[in-house]
Design a protein around this motif. Structure first.
Motif, PDB file in Angstrom:
ATOM      1  N   LYS A  11       2.831   6.814  31.695  1.00 61.43           N
ATOM      2  CA  LYS A  11       2.492   6.561  33.092  1.00 61.43           C
ATOM      3  C   LYS A  11       3.245   5.318  33.566  1.00 61.43           C
ATOM      4  N   GLU A  13       2.771   3.099  35.773  1.00 63.87           N
ATOM      5  CA  GLU A  13       1.994   1.877  35.957  1.00 63.87           C
ATOM      6  C   GLU A  13       1.500   1.265  34.648  1.00 63.87           C
ATOM      7  N   LYS A  14       1.707   1.968  33.532  1.00 59.21           N
ATOM      8  CA  LYS A  14       1.246   1.500  32.223  1.00 59.21           C
ATOM      9  C   LYS A  14       2.395   1.052  31.309  1.00 59.21           C
ATOM     10  N   CYS A  86      -2.179   5.082  28.317  1.00 64.34           N
ATOM     11  CA  CYS A  86      -0.835   4.813  28.846  1.00 64.34           C
ATOM     12  C   CYS A  86       0.030   6.068  28.833  1.00 64.34           C
TER      13      CYS A  86
END
Length: 109
Positions: A11, A13-14, A86
């Motif tokens: 992801k 954002e992870k 994640c």
């Protein structure tokens, strides 16, 4: 020795969190991998597609038993509670897979 490759999404954002986790992998997790005959484990990140490619060399004689020993390890299970959120497993992965395993098509020593 068997070379193994695997792929999974991550992801966007992870990514920073995942990098931070792997900059300081817990010693007990590393010890369990070593005890399970995993060597030369490397994870690569491909952006902007947000793919992780994992590679390791398996030096044991009972892969299934060694992988089970990792899967039942409490510290590894706890590690996965941080890494798992994640990751974005591929829709095309086989039943029972988290990381999608890959078949080798070429190797040069």
């Amino acid at each position: 020795m068997e070379r193994m490759g695997m792929v999974i999404g991550i992801k966007a954002e992870k990514i920073d969190e995942y990098k931070a986790l792997h900059a300081a992998v817990w010693p007990a997790v590393l010890a369990k991998l070593s005890a399970a005959n995993v060597r030369n484990y490397t994870i690569f990140l491909r952006e902007p597609e947000n793919l992780l490619f994992g590679y390791w060399e398996y030096h044991g004689t009972d892969y299934e038993a060694d992988m089970r020993s990792i899967a039942v390890d409490p510290e590894t299970q706890r590690w996965w509670t941080f890494c798992g959120p994640c990751q974005a497993p591929l829709a095309s992965r086989a039943d029972g897979e988290h990381w999608a395993m890959m078949r080798p098509v070429f190797h040069m020593d």
